[in-house]
Design a protein around this motif. Sequence first.
Motif, PDB file in Angstrom:
ATOM      1  N   ARG A   1       0.829  -1.204   0.000  1.00 59.81           N
ATOM      2  CA  ARG A   1       0.000   0.000   0.000  1.00 59.81           C
ATOM      3  C   ARG A   1       0.866   1.257   0.000  1.00 59.81           C
ATOM      4  N   LEU A   2       1.957   1.207   0.740  1.00 61.57           N
ATOM      5  CA  LEU A   2       2.849   2.363   0.775  1.00 61.57           C
ATOM      6  C   LEU A   2       3.568   2.547  -0.557  1.00 61.57           C
ATOM      7  N   HIS A   3       3.925   1.454  -1.221  1.00 62.73           N
ATOM      8  CA  HIS A   3       4.517   1.561  -2.556  1.00 62.73           C
ATOM      9  C   HIS A   3       3.530   2.199  -3.532  1.00 62.73           C
ATOM     10  N   GLU A   4       2.274   1.758  -3.457  1.00 59.95           N
ATOM     11  CA  GLU A   4       1.255   2.350  -4.338  1.00 59.95           C
ATOM     12  C   GLU A   4       1.130   3.849  -4.072  1.00 59.95           C
TER      13      GLU A   4
ATOM     14  N   GLU B   1       0.936   2.641 -18.822  1.00 63.85           N
ATOM     15  CA  GLU B   1       0.533   1.237 -18.975  1.00 63.85           C
ATOM     16  C   GLU B   1       0.936   0.414 -17.761  1.00 63.85           C
ATOM     17  N   ARG B   2       2.148   0.624 -17.247  1.00 59.62           N
ATOM     18  CA  ARG B   2       2.620  -0.162 -16.110  1.00 59.62           C
ATOM     19  C   ARG B   2       1.802   0.130 -14.851  1.00 59.62           C
ATOM     20  N   VAL B   3       1.465   1.388 -14.636  1.00 58.40           N
ATOM     21  CA  VAL B   3       0.737   1.741 -13.421  1.00 58.40           C
ATOM     22  C   VAL B   3      -0.702   1.238 -13.483  1.00 58.40           C
ATOM     23  N   LEU B   4      -1.368   1.448 -14.614  1.00 54.11           N
ATOM     24  CA  LEU B   4      -2.778   1.072 -14.707  1.00 54.11           C
ATOM     25  C   LEU B   4      -2.986  -0.436 -14.743  1.00 54.11           C
ATOM     26  N   GLU B   5      -1.922  -1.194 -15.029  1.00 49.44           N
ATOM     27  CA  GLU B   5      -2.050  -2.658 -15.008  1.00 49.44           C
ATOM     28  C   GLU B   5      -1.916  -3.223 -13.598  1.00 49.44           C
TER      29      GLU B   5
ATOM     30  N   PHE C   1      -4.044   9.902 -14.735  1.00 51.68           N
ATOM     31  CA  PHE C   1      -3.687   9.750 -16.146  1.00 51.68           C
ATOM     32  C   PHE C   1      -4.727  10.369 -17.080  1.00 51.68           C
ATOM     33  N   ARG C   2      -5.950  10.562 -16.605  1.00 51.73           N
ATOM     34  CA  ARG C   2      -6.954  11.227 -17.438  1.00 51.73           C
ATOM     35  C   ARG C   2      -6.749  12.733 -17.478  1.00 51.73           C
ATOM     36  N   ALA C   3      -6.220  13.289 -16.410  1.00 54.80           N
ATOM     37  CA  ALA C   3      -6.094  14.743 -16.300  1.00 54.80           C
ATOM     38  C   ALA C   3      -5.114  15.273 -17.349  1.00 54.80           C
TER      39      ALA C   3
END
Length: 639
Positions: A456-459, A478-482, A498-500
């Motif tokens: 959780r802390l890494h996230e 791509e790496r984060v959203l996966e 990522f939408r902003a």
Amino acid sequence: MSLPPGFLDELRSRVSLAQVVGRKVIWDQRKSQQGRGDMWAPCPFHQEKTASFHVEDRKGFYYCFGCHAKGDAITFVKETENVSFIEAVRILAEEAGMQMPERDPRAAEKADRRTRLSEVMEEAVRFYRLQLKTAAGQSARSYLEGRGLGPEAQERWELGFAPADWRMLSEYLTGKGIAPDLIAAAGLTKVSDRGGAPYDVFRNRIMFPIRDAQGRAIAFGGRAMDPDDTAKYLNSPETELFDKGRQLYNLGPARKAAGRGDPLIVAEGYMDVIALSEAGFACCVAPLGTAVTEDQLRLLWRVDPEPVIALDGDVAGQRAALRVMDLALPMIEAGQSLRFCLMPEGQDPDDLLRAKGPQAMRDLLDRAQPMVTLLWQREVEGRSFDSPERRAALDRALGQTLSRIGDQSIRRHYEQALRDLKWQFFNPRRGAGNQRKGFAQGPALTGVADGVEGDRLHEALVLSLLIRHPELRADLEERVLELEFHEQAYARLAICVFRARAETEEDLRADLSAGPAAAALEMLDRTRHLRVVPALRSGDRATVENCLNEALAKLTARRGAEAELTEAMQEIADVTNDDVLTWRLAEASKARAAAERSRRETGKGYDRAANGVLLDRQEKDALDALLRKIAPGGASGEE
């Protein structure tokens, strides 16, 4: 060829402009915000390299800021396929599953009749609103105020009251010069079986106007004031204006709210929608007295690719949720699904908001379950699987349900998710450590603890760095959203990051604070452990990139290793080839060992504090030396 009234509106509501245009262009992923239906691409009508062609999917229009081409889905097909207007309509109708109407010489006459019926409905809206303010509407006003809807809210929602009189509305409308046959065609009166004069459909009821996506009054819903009335809620009958299986209450305002990034909530009734909207959840709709239909599902997905179904927390609400799931299964596709938010037992959204406030509702929405979880719970809750035959029956039931999913890729992912759930369910130690969780260890650059809490802390670290350095988003999207986030709130925050379109940290934070991820951003900022991370204190791009890549690599490695091990163990009962099983376990062991080795190697320069945080040894030694200079023989770095 003249088309019947409402046909083109129905066609436009069923067809996604983004899907139609997407066959001809390549979207600019950095500029586009798919969740909002806000898409950009190089224009297909003139040569250019920049993305100046803008599609607003929810509004159904496109515009090019270069060549000024504009239109809707019909116009786009007409121009790109070089066909006539009718042929473009025919192409889109076939795609939407609509049958092209036969030539109708009376189309203009029917259009004129629909216009007159709409005018009758607007006159009825005015009548009912006026009656709510009279002495006869006192009890209705008191009821609404008791539900938290004062005069201003009553005006906003155009609420009204139908008097107990049998013919008061029809006499009012005929006094305005409206023909009785038009009043009946609008669904406001019925013909007496005994040969008497027509009588009003709605009597002694609080009235909710129902408007279509264009804002035209097409029907009413009425709540009975008499507790002994056989029908607590009564909707208008189906008319030339109103098809209840193809409409949603509050659809127009919900579309506007969705354009601001709000998640779409599907509630059960009018009062739930009004209560949610008044509490700040403006993007909400309700079906109209029936179970959700396929046409309504398509409407929902036009507004939001993943609506949240928020139903009452009783047996009827749970059954309704299961019916919606069964209806949606053959229709889901990549990026298009549902989530389910079941209220506490005996409460609906209105009850919850009045009892505990908006934050309680927001917390429930953040914990909304995916369809696969609901599917699993239906098959296992309240059942015993203490024999091979019963387990085989479970496999058969799950297989029959999965066979209804048309998209092969999604079906494979569902099969994998159900294998994981089955392993957790039947493993006797499933309550302690056998969940499919990440096991990322604390990388040296981050200085966070190991285990699930470390994940959780890494996230949180990854999201904090991306917010601090928005320019790095394109390379890591791509790496984060996966990632499979442990915190659902962080998963939503990642999507919003990522939408902003904001290019600076200040602008990005402003966008996030005003959107649906505001609570997650606040939670992220309260994570005190991140204050010790060197990369967050450093402005050096190389340090930041190194920290991000290291954190993501470890999260991915630990998740991958655990997933491989879980799948291999699950297949023990199914795989008879010992060589295959041995190879799978060996590969899982190698992946796990690699992740452990990386943790040990990167942790050599760090000491662990009492709270589990990794401290940079060089920084700690420097602090100890400084303290010794300040207070020789007195201070040490042990505290």
